[in-house]
Write a protein that holds these residues in place. Sequence first.
Motif, mmCIF file in Angstrom:
data_model
loop_
_atom_site.group_PDB
_atom_site.id
_atom_site.type_symbol
_atom_site.label_atom_id
_atom_site.label_comp_id
_atom_site.label_asym_id
_atom_site.label_seq_id
_atom_site.Cartn_x
_atom_site.Cartn_y
_atom_site.Cartn_z
ATOM 1 N N PHE A 42 -11.987 61.045 67.625
ATOM 2 C CA PHE A 42 -10.726 61.678 68.045
ATOM 3 C C PHE A 42 -9.851 60.664 68.755
ATOM 4 O O PHE A 42 -9.604 60.764 69.957
ATOM 5 C CB PHE A 42 -11.023 62.868 68.966
ATOM 6 C CG PHE A 42 -11.943 63.872 68.330
ATOM 7 C CD1 PHE A 42 -11.420 64.906 67.570
ATOM 8 C CD2 PHE A 42 -13.319 63.771 68.490
ATOM 9 C CE1 PHE A 42 -12.268 65.825 66.988
ATOM 10 C CE2 PHE A 42 -14.152 64.693 67.904
ATOM 11 C CZ PHE A 42 -13.636 65.738 67.138
ATOM 12 N N ASN A 63 -2.789 70.938 67.675
ATOM 13 C CA ASN A 63 -2.902 72.004 68.680
ATOM 14 C C ASN A 63 -3.954 71.684 69.741
ATOM 15 O O ASN A 63 -4.180 72.485 70.631
ATOM 16 C CB ASN A 63 -3.310 73.312 68.023
ATOM 17 C CG ASN A 63 -2.464 73.612 66.804
ATOM 18 O OD1 ASN A 63 -1.244 73.688 66.903
ATOM 19 N ND2 ASN A 63 -3.108 73.727 65.642
ATOM 20 N N ASP A 64 -4.663 70.589 69.546
ATOM 21 C CA ASP A 64 -5.811 70.256 70.396
ATOM 22 C C ASP A 64 -6.838 71.382 70.427
ATOM 23 O O ASP A 64 -7.576 71.586 71.379
ATOM 24 C CB ASP A 64 -5.365 69.942 71.841
ATOM 25 C CG ASP A 64 -4.669 68.611 71.875
ATOM 26 O OD1 ASP A 64 -4.826 67.847 70.877
ATOM 27 O OD2 ASP A 64 -3.960 68.330 72.841
ATOM 28 N N TYR A 65 -6.852 72.153 69.386
ATOM 29 C CA TYR A 65 -7.691 73.336 69.265
ATOM 30 C C TYR A 65 -9.123 72.935 68.936
ATOM 31 O O TYR A 65 -10.089 73.514 69.398
ATOM 32 C CB TYR A 65 -7.090 74.177 68.143
ATOM 33 C CG TYR A 65 -7.568 75.584 68.032
ATOM 34 C CD1 TYR A 65 -7.089 76.552 68.913
ATOM 35 C CD2 TYR A 65 -8.454 75.955 67.035
ATOM 36 C CE1 TYR A 65 -7.506 77.864 68.796
ATOM 37 C CE2 TYR A 65 -8.874 77.266 66.917
ATOM 38 C CZ TYR A 65 -8.392 78.220 67.792
ATOM 39 O OH TYR A 65 -8.794 79.514 67.661
ATOM 40 N N LEU A 82 -10.366 69.851 69.330
ATOM 41 C CA LEU A 82 -10.735 68.614 70.008
ATOM 42 C C LEU A 82 -12.190 68.666 70.477
ATOM 43 O O LEU A 82 -12.609 69.609 71.159
ATOM 44 C CB LEU A 82 -9.798 68.405 71.210
ATOM 45 C CG LEU A 82 -9.700 66.961 71.694
ATOM 46 C CD1 LEU A 82 -9.140 66.041 70.621
ATOM 47 C CD2 LEU A 82 -8.872 66.884 72.958
ATOM 48 N N SER A 125 -6.471 58.639 69.939
ATOM 49 C CA SER A 125 -5.096 59.100 70.175
ATOM 50 C C SER A 125 -4.156 58.225 69.360
ATOM 51 O O SER A 125 -4.489 57.077 69.037
ATOM 52 C CB SER A 125 -4.769 59.013 71.665
ATOM 53 O OG SER A 125 -5.049 57.709 72.113
ATOM 54 N N ASP A 149 -5.440 66.527 65.808
ATOM 55 C CA ASP A 149 -5.218 67.972 65.913
ATOM 56 C C ASP A 149 -3.920 68.230 66.662
ATOM 57 O O ASP A 149 -3.789 67.876 67.833
ATOM 58 C CB ASP A 149 -6.416 68.600 66.647
ATOM 59 C CG ASP A 149 -6.322 70.120 66.655
ATOM 60 O OD1 ASP A 149 -5.327 70.659 66.123
ATOM 61 O OD2 ASP A 149 -7.256 70.748 67.179
#
Lengths: 306, 437
Positions: B75, B58-60, B62, B77, B56
Amino acid sequence: MNIIEVRNVTKRFGAQVALDNLSLSIAPGRIFGLLGPNGAGKTTLIRLLTCINVPDEGDIWFQGHPLVADDVARIGYLPEERGLYKRMTVSEVAVYLAQLRGMSKKEAVSSLKQWFEKLGIEAWWNRRVEELSKGMQQKVQFVVTVVHRPDFLIFDEPFSGFDPINAEQLKQEILELKQQGATVILSTHNMASVEEICDDIALINRGRVMLEGEVREVRRRFRQNRYTVTFEGEAAALTLPEWMQILSQNTDSQTTTLELQLSDTHVSNDVLQFFVPRVAVTSFGEILPSMNDVFIHTVQSQNESK
Amino acid sequence: MSKVSVIISREFLTRIKKKSFIITTLLLPVLMVVMMVLPIYIAHHSEKVCTVFVLDENDYFLNQFHNTSKVKFEFPSGELEDMQQRCINGECDAVLHILKGNQSNRANLFFSEDPPLSLKSDIGEQMDEILFDRALQKEFNLDIKKYKSIKDLSHSDIQTLQIDENGQAKEKMVEMNRIVGMVCGMLIYFFVFMYANQVMRSVIEEKSNRIIEVIVSSVKPFQFMMGKIVGVALAGLTQFVAQIILVVALLFSVQLIVPELVAGDEATTEVVSQTGTAFDGAMVASDADVFGDISAFYSFPFSTLLLCFLFYFIIGYLMYASLYAGVGSATDNETDSSQLVLPISLPLVIAIIVIFMGLSPQSEVVRWLSFIPFTSPIAMLYRIPSGVPLWELLLSCGILVVTFLGCVWFAAKVYRIGLLTYGKKVTWKELFRWLRM
């Protein structure tokens, strides 16, 4: 007692009159030739005799009583337009049709097998109908027509599709059936076979009987005072009187054959009286018109008169 | 054996001995069972859990995705290329790359091997929900947990009840009634079309191979026609019953071998609706609700329906088959027959279309069609499950019987003349002229 009596029968299809107040009778044990040009009403008449159609007027008597549907079991009919189920085996179709004519399955099988053997076609028993040639199918159809031993048989153009050998075989079978007491109606355009095997004929045209009687008697009715003479020597040596015209002349190394037309004033003895003192006559006879001539003459003269 | 039974047995035996008959009798049930079982089988066997790596920008999203029986979200990295490589190596089934942006509603789903069809929509649904929850929270400052529990509790349950003259309310399953009516109508439709057509084809065949004159010189055309119609019907019924038995037997044996495939568990219903094999809402409901409600099932007019089905089925078939036989006899080949058949078959087609349009069994159109004899076998059966006044039923039956007798008379007349008429292109006008002959 006549086996069939058609009394004043009329049959119409819409406005078209197929049979017009037609009467005829058929004596038992005879072969009856039903003749007539295309569209004369022969097939219509046959369909009335087999109860496929019913007359509009008049009635039909069978063996002394009015014809009813149950009598059809006593009739064997080979239609002109005939066929078999192509995808069934010969025995299946034959047994089926025999059953429809009122035989039990057992009777049908044994009787059919006899007929197949008689005609030399037993090898076809388990073949599919579609594998058979047209002539072969015709033979099977013939067997199916006669298998239930009917007293009265109707063959519509039975010889069409047969080679001369098979046609001859069929003719013999028909004569044999007659000897066994069956009455036969033979509807055909083959005049030679009519002369050969028919006892009586009726010629119908436009739904009416034009001519009826014994074959020889009918032919005699149309006699034209024609004779044939064969003698030794040549015709050139003779001077023929006026009342005798040569129709045709045939000479070989020793003999001459003349076909002669006499004028109305002279008879057969006059011919002999002319030839006997002059040449050695080897044969002499009257020329009767063929059924073919009778047919053409009758039909044409009726058509012209209309 | 009487002549008619000889005819019936020939018509019956030649049909059931045909290769094509045997093949369709066997093949159709197999096809049906395969069509019923295959989607379920596929669904079951593709039901491995897919691992999806989420990247993601935007880390929206997550840790917002929740794992289901089909999808597991991770998730990790790393860079996109990195994850794509891991996907190729088989560490995951797909990579969800959510693109940078204000709304964060655009994403790419990368995969190396085709994922299950439902994966995209599963992920999309979750994304939509997350976005919606966020928006609710942002705009209205709502407690999402509380909102969801309220939403789950707000659930209605409507029962359909029919009131009779005495004011008694009875539970009725509207969908069930319609489906049963439709199925009965369809059965009649197919049977009439298939087998009446066979009757006609066979009449034409007998005419064109010229065996017919031999036959009608030994039996009455009417006897022959009726023998044929009955023989074909028996062959048809044999096929029908054989197919039903086969389908049941096949389903039963499939159930024995792989029980999870046939059992009507929730997964099945779910799969059926997902794979889109269900026709419409009513059909889906049939799985879940209709058969569930036993009490409604028992209030169903079974005996009336069965009796009426048999009546309309038999009389309807006989009527149409005799008409088809009559029309067949008037033509020499099948191509010519189509224009004569059209006016006869049209009412049946209209009736079946009206039913499939979903018109209510109580509507005026259906009511009228249930009186018209050429449509009543279908239309009346559609009405019966929903209840029909007795006088209407009797009237419809009466009209049908009278018309049936008229049709047989008409067909027999036409048949008698048509059989031996060759080489004419016959019109309907001509057929009516034959009646006066």
